[in-house]
Design a protein around this motif. Sequence first.
Motif, short mmCIF file in Angstrom:
data_model
loop_
_atom_site.label_atom_id
_atom_site.label_comp_id
_atom_site.label_asym_id
_atom_site.label_seq_id
_atom_site.Cartn_x
_atom_site.Cartn_y
_atom_site.Cartn_z
N ARG A 10 62.63 -4.80 -21.59
CA ARG A 10 62.55 -5.51 -22.88
C ARG A 10 61.46 -4.90 -23.76
NH1 ARG A 10 63.26 -10.17 -19.70
NH2 ARG A 10 61.00 -10.55 -19.71
N CYS A 11 60.34 -4.59 -23.15
CA CYS A 11 59.21 -4.03 -23.90
C CYS A 11 59.58 -2.70 -24.52
CB CYS A 11 58.01 -3.88 -22.97
SG CYS A 11 56.52 -3.28 -23.77
N ILE A 12 60.24 -1.84 -23.76
CA ILE A 12 60.62 -0.52 -24.26
C ILE A 12 61.72 -0.63 -25.31
CG2 ILE A 12 61.67 1.69 -23.61
CD1 ILE A 12 60.24 1.33 -20.88
N GLU A 13 62.71 -1.46 -25.03
CA GLU A 13 63.86 -1.56 -25.93
C GLU A 13 63.51 -2.18 -27.28
OE1 GLU A 13 66.57 -3.68 -23.47
OE2 GLU A 13 67.16 -1.90 -22.30
N THR A 14 62.46 -2.99 -27.33
CA THR A 14 62.07 -3.61 -28.59
C THR A 14 61.02 -2.79 -29.34
OG1 THR A 14 60.42 -4.97 -27.43
CG2 THR A 14 62.60 -5.94 -27.78
N ALA A 15 60.56 -1.71 -28.72
CA ALA A 15 59.58 -0.85 -29.39
C ALA A 15 60.26 -0.05 -30.48
CB ALA A 15 58.91 0.08 -28.39
N SER A 16 59.67 -0.04 -31.63
CA SER A 16 60.20 0.78 -32.73
C SER A 16 59.18 1.86 -33.04
CB SER A 16 60.46 -0.07 -33.98
OG SER A 16 59.27 -0.70 -34.40
N ASN A 68 56.46 12.12 -30.73
CA ASN A 68 56.54 11.63 -29.35
C ASN A 68 57.85 10.92 -29.05
OD1 ASN A 68 54.11 12.56 -28.25
ND2 ASN A 68 52.97 10.87 -29.17
N PHE A 69 58.68 10.70 -30.06
CA PHE A 69 59.96 10.05 -29.87
C PHE A 69 61.07 11.07 -30.04
CE2 PHE A 69 57.16 6.61 -30.79
CZ PHE A 69 57.69 5.48 -30.17
N ARG A 70 61.98 11.09 -29.08
CA ARG A 70 63.12 11.99 -29.16
C ARG A 70 64.39 11.18 -28.91
NH1 ARG A 70 64.57 17.01 -25.03
NH2 ARG A 70 66.61 17.49 -25.89
N ARG A 106 57.33 10.33 -25.28
CA ARG A 106 56.17 10.95 -24.65
C ARG A 106 54.93 10.11 -24.96
NH1 ARG A 106 57.35 15.78 -22.54
NH2 ARG A 106 59.30 16.76 -23.19
N ASN A 107 53.96 10.16 -24.06
CA ASN A 107 52.79 9.29 -24.16
C ASN A 107 53.23 7.85 -24.41
OD1 ASN A 107 50.15 8.35 -24.29
ND2 ASN A 107 49.85 8.99 -26.42
N VAL A 108 54.17 7.39 -23.59
CA VAL A 108 54.75 6.07 -23.83
C VAL A 108 53.72 4.96 -23.71
CG1 VAL A 108 55.51 5.77 -21.43
CG2 VAL A 108 56.71 4.57 -23.27
N VAL A 109 52.72 5.12 -22.86
CA VAL A 109 51.68 4.10 -22.73
C VAL A 109 50.87 3.98 -24.02
CG1 VAL A 109 49.52 3.55 -21.53
CG2 VAL A 109 51.54 4.18 -20.23
N GLY A 110 50.66 5.12 -24.69
CA GLY A 110 49.95 5.08 -25.97
C GLY A 110 50.83 4.61 -27.11
N GLU A 111 52.09 5.01 -27.10
CA GLU A 111 53.01 4.66 -28.18
C GLU A 111 53.48 3.20 -28.10
OE1 GLU A 111 53.74 6.36 -30.72
OE2 GLU A 111 53.23 8.44 -30.24
N VAL A 112 53.55 2.65 -26.90
CA VAL A 112 53.99 1.26 -26.70
C VAL A 112 52.87 0.53 -25.96
CG1 VAL A 112 55.85 -0.22 -25.83
CG2 VAL A 112 56.36 2.15 -26.49
N PRO A 113 51.84 0.07 -26.67
CA PRO A 113 50.65 -0.50 -26.02
C PRO A 113 50.93 -1.69 -25.12
CG PRO A 113 50.23 -0.04 -28.34
CD PRO A 113 51.70 0.13 -28.14
N ASP A 114 51.97 -2.45 -25.41
CA ASP A 114 52.27 -3.62 -24.58
C ASP A 114 52.85 -3.25 -23.22
OD1 ASP A 114 51.39 -5.28 -26.60
OD2 ASP A 114 53.41 -5.64 -27.41
N LEU A 115 53.17 -1.97 -23.02
CA LEU A 115 53.81 -1.56 -21.78
C LEU A 115 52.81 -1.50 -20.62
CD1 LEU A 115 56.53 -0.65 -20.57
CD2 LEU A 115 55.85 1.70 -21.07
N TRP A 116 51.60 -1.00 -20.87
CA TRP A 116 50.68 -0.79 -19.76
C TRP A 116 50.34 -2.07 -19.00
CZ3 TRP A 116 49.72 2.50 -16.36
CH2 TRP A 116 48.61 2.36 -15.53
N SER A 118 52.25 10.06 -19.43
CA SER A 118 53.26 9.01 -19.30
C SER A 118 54.44 9.33 -20.21
CB SER A 118 52.69 7.64 -19.66
OG SER A 118 52.29 7.57 -21.01
N ILE A 119 55.65 9.23 -19.65
CA ILE A 119 56.87 9.53 -20.40
C ILE A 119 57.93 8.50 -20.02
CG2 ILE A 119 58.56 11.31 -21.04
CD1 ILE A 119 56.78 13.38 -19.68
#
Length: 242
Positions: free
Chosen positions: A36-42, A47-49, A58-68, A93-94
Motif C-alpha cells: 500500500r505504501c509503495i502503490e500510493t507513492a507518487s 530515481n523513478f523508472r 531507486r533509493n526507495v527508502v529516500g523517495e518514499v519516507p513512510d516505507l522505512w 535500496s531499490i
Amino acid sequence: MKVSTTQPELVSQLEADGFAIVAGLYEPTEVAALLRCIETASGSGPNFRRSQELFAIRNVVGEVPDLWPLLDTAALRTLLGQLFPDGCHLVKSIYFDKPALSNWLVAWHQDLMINVDRRADAQGFGPWTSKPEGVSVQPPVAVLQNVCTIRIHLDDCDASNGALKVVAGSHQHGVLLPAALPGLTPTAVACAVPAGGAMLMRPLLLHASNRSTSHRPRRVVHLEFASVELPEEIQWRERRVM
C-alpha cells in the motif's frame, strides 16, 4: 516463521553458497502495508523508472519516507544482528516491480558497483559511472565481500515469474571474467521465495533471471547493507545508520 536468533546455519550457508532464503521475514499484514505504501507513492525524476515492462524506484527508502518504518521490524533487526554482529548501515535500496508477462530477462552478472556521493581519486576504486541519479563505482573486492543484499519478496516468486537463478559458491571466485561464465552457469539453481520471505545474497554471487511466463507479478524491495566504511574521499550515497 519469524527469524530465530539461534540460526548459525543461516550465516554459514550464506558464506558457503553466497545466498540463503529466509521464509516469513514479514507477516502477510506487513507485506500488505508495504505494498500500500509503495502503490500510493507518487513521484517522478531520475530515481523513478516506469514502463510497460518495469516499474522501479531507486533509493526507495529516500523517495518514499513512510516505507522505512514498515521495513524496520524486529525480525529484520534480528536478521541483521546475525549478519553483522558489530552493526551495519543501509547503503542501497531499490523497489522492483516485474509485471505479469514481462518479457525482459537479466543476463548472468555480478553486482559490482556501489553508490557513492561523489567521484574522487580513491585507491582501488574504479571504473566510475555518472548517471542522473548519481555516481557509482566498482570498489575493491573486500568492500563487495562485506555487503549483504536482502531481497524482500512481496509476492510468491518461482521460476515462472522471474525468480533469480544463482550459481552457488560463485562469489568465492572474486570478480569473474566473461570467459569463465559458461563453465559455471550449468550448475545454476532457481531460488523460489514465498511472499514475505527474503533472499540473502552476496554481490559477487553470479545471478540472472528469466522472462516471466505467468500472470503473477514479482515485486521486490532490494536492500543492501554493509559494515565497512569507505575512504574519507567518498561516502555511501544512501547511507543510513542502523
